[in-house]
Design an enzyme around this catalytic site. Structure first.
Site, PDB file in Angstrom:
ATOM      1  N   ARG A   1     -24.058  14.335   3.896  1.00 41.02           N
ATOM      2  CA  ARG A   1     -25.083  14.797   4.702  1.00 41.02           C
ATOM      3  C   ARG A   1     -24.533  15.075   6.130  1.00 41.02           C
ATOM      4  NH1 ARG A   1     -26.944  12.235   0.590  1.00 41.02           N
ATOM      5  NH2 ARG A   1     -25.254  11.303   1.008  1.00 41.02           N
ATOM      6  N   THR A   2     -24.075  14.105   6.524  1.00 45.50           N
ATOM      7  CA  THR A   2     -23.734  14.214   8.269  1.00 45.50           C
ATOM      8  C   THR A   2     -22.882  15.201   8.410  1.00 45.50           C
ATOM      9  OG1 THR A   2     -23.985  11.632   8.317  1.00 45.50           O
ATOM     10  CG2 THR A   2     -22.992  12.724  10.105  1.00 45.50           C
TER      11      THR A   2
ATOM     12  N   LYS B   1       1.205   9.909   9.060  1.00 46.94           N
ATOM     13  CA  LYS B   1       2.726   9.650   9.533  1.00 46.94           C
ATOM     14  C   LYS B   1       2.689   8.608  10.689  1.00 46.94           C
ATOM     15  CE  LYS B   1       3.137  14.855   9.162  1.00 46.94           C
ATOM     16  NZ  LYS B   1       3.041  15.704  10.104  1.00 46.94           N
TER      17      LYS B   1
ATOM     18  N   ARG C   1     -16.315  10.573  12.549  1.00 42.94           N
ATOM     19  CA  ARG C   1     -16.643   9.469  11.810  1.00 42.94           C
ATOM     20  C   ARG C   1     -15.583   8.814  11.481  1.00 42.94           C
ATOM     21  NH1 ARG C   1     -20.625   9.029   6.499  1.00 42.94           N
ATOM     22  NH2 ARG C   1     -22.129   9.296   8.303  1.00 42.94           N
TER      23      ARG C   1
ATOM     24  N   HIS D   1     -25.006   4.664  14.109  1.00 44.30           N
ATOM     25  CA  HIS D   1     -25.034   5.918  13.440  1.00 44.30           C
ATOM     26  C   HIS D   1     -26.059   6.756  14.223  1.00 44.30           C
ATOM     27  CE1 HIS D   1     -24.584   9.463  11.049  1.00 44.30           C
ATOM     28  NE2 HIS D   1     -24.704   8.993   9.797  1.00 44.30           N
TER      29      HIS D   1
HETATM   30  N1   CP Z   1     -26.732   9.240   5.921  1.00 42.76           N
HETATM   31  C1   CP Z   1     -25.336   9.708   5.976  1.00 42.76           C
HETATM   32  O1   CP Z   1     -24.844   9.250   6.920  1.00 42.76           O
HETATM   33  O2   CP Z   1     -24.914  10.198   4.808  1.00 42.76           O
HETATM   34  P1   CP Z   1     -23.489  10.653   4.593  1.00 42.76           P
HETATM   35  O3   CP Z   1     -22.498   9.438   4.487  1.00 42.76           O
HETATM   36  O4   CP Z   1     -23.385  11.593   3.536  1.00 42.76           O
HETATM   37  O5   CP Z   1     -23.027  11.566   5.837  1.00 42.76           O
END
Ligand code: CP
Length: 308
Positions: free
Chosen positions: A54-55, A83, A104, A132
């Site tokens: 999603r993100t 590396k 991320r 998040h």
């Molecule tokens: N909600 C969310 O962070 O989903 P993903 O891990 O798929 O990005």
């Protein structure tokens, strides 16, 4: 006047209530109006050191819908990290290739380190078990749309509150909105102490319980989370809590719940929420995931300074 131009989005604690409401307002406009072209010539670097559906894809869709372009990776095995290149060196190079970084990472603090290392805006797309924040804007937008308001609601957070970074960020954000919070988890997966202390400082009313039946009649929102298998140090510890909560239509039928209760989930789900819930009036989690695009359009446009 509110301006988020050049602002890093690392922790939801960095946002005032007015800034949060401003982003939600812009998100609504993004959903209604076609803004294609406002990010023309801008490049987003999507740097995903952990898996995501999603993100990553909603940031990519948001950037492309606004006319921008996207570079990046979703498999660190294809990068020079293998590396031995440090995160700091990698992002100092990548900032020369783009206008904004979405990161991320499996390490808490990785986004802050990145923001401190580069001179372009950085957006935290999830750092370890910490926060998040962009998911929180999506969650608040979904709550506002489905309940008509965010103020004065009772919210139950269900599942893995120890490692669930979306629950951490959302609890902090809801502290601005006079929420009553119920943290529903086994003792081993309680909300970490430092989050509870911050909520106490903010004079938030909260209660920790083991089962949803203890509080179901109070809730306007049930925020369900996945037990984060990948964050457990010992597999045996995961096995002790695996499958502990299983929401389904029949479970909901047995519970005493308020009219208008809505169930959110940041997704992905594993076994904590059965597909039988999907067609009930409670379920808003697919709309929630789809709202990721207009909300992330609003964040990108605001931070890149094309909306002020
Ligand atoms: N909600 C969310 O962070 O989903 P993903 O891990 O798929 O990005």
């Amino acid at each position: 006047m509110i301006s988020l131009k050049d602002k890093d989005i690392i922790s939801i604690l960095d946002f005032t209530k007015e800034e949060i409401l401003y982003i939600l307002e812009i998100s609504g406009k993004m959903e209604k109006e076609d803004r294609h072209g406002i990010l023309s010539g801008k490049i987003l670097a999507n740097l995903f050191f952990e898996p995501s559906t999603r993100t990553r894809l909603s940031f990519e869709a948001a950037m492309k819908r606004l006319g921008g372009e996207v570079i990046g990776f979703d498999d660190l095995g294809t990068t020079s990290t293998v590396k031995g290149e440090s995160l700091r060196d990698s992002v100092k190079i990548i900032e020369g290739y783009c206008d904004i970084i979405v990161l991320r990472h499996f390490l808490e603090g990785a986004s802050r380190l990145t923001a401190d290392s580069v001179n372009i805006p950085v957006i935290n797309a999830g750092d370890g078990a910490s926060q998040h924040p962009t998911q929180t804007f999506v969650d608040l937008y979904t709550i506002q749309k489905s309940k008509g308001e965010i103020e004065n609601l009772s919210i139950g957070f269900l599942g893995d509150l120890k490692y669930g970074r979306t629950a951490h960020s959302l609890a902090y954000a809801l502290a601005h909105f006079n929420a009553d919070m119920y943290f529903i988890s086994p003792p081993s997966l309680r909300m970490p102490k430092d989050y509870l202390e911050e909520l106490e400082l903010k004079k938030v009313s909260f209660q920790e319980v083991n089962s949803i039946s203890e509080v179901s009649d109070k809730l306007d929102i049930l925020y369900c989370t996945r037990i984060q298998k990948e964050r457990f140090a010992e597999p045996v510890e995961y096995e002790k809590v695996r499958g502990l909560y299983k929401l389904s239509k029949s479970v909901m039928d047995e519970l005493n719940v308020k009219d208008g209760l809505k169930i959110l989930h940041p997704l992905p789900r594993v076994d904590e929420m059965d597909e039988s819930l999907d067609s009930t009036e409670y379920a808003v989690y697919f709309q929630q995931a789809h709202s990721g695009v207009p909300v992330r359009e609003a964040l990108l446009a605001s931070v890149l300074g094309v909306i002020q």
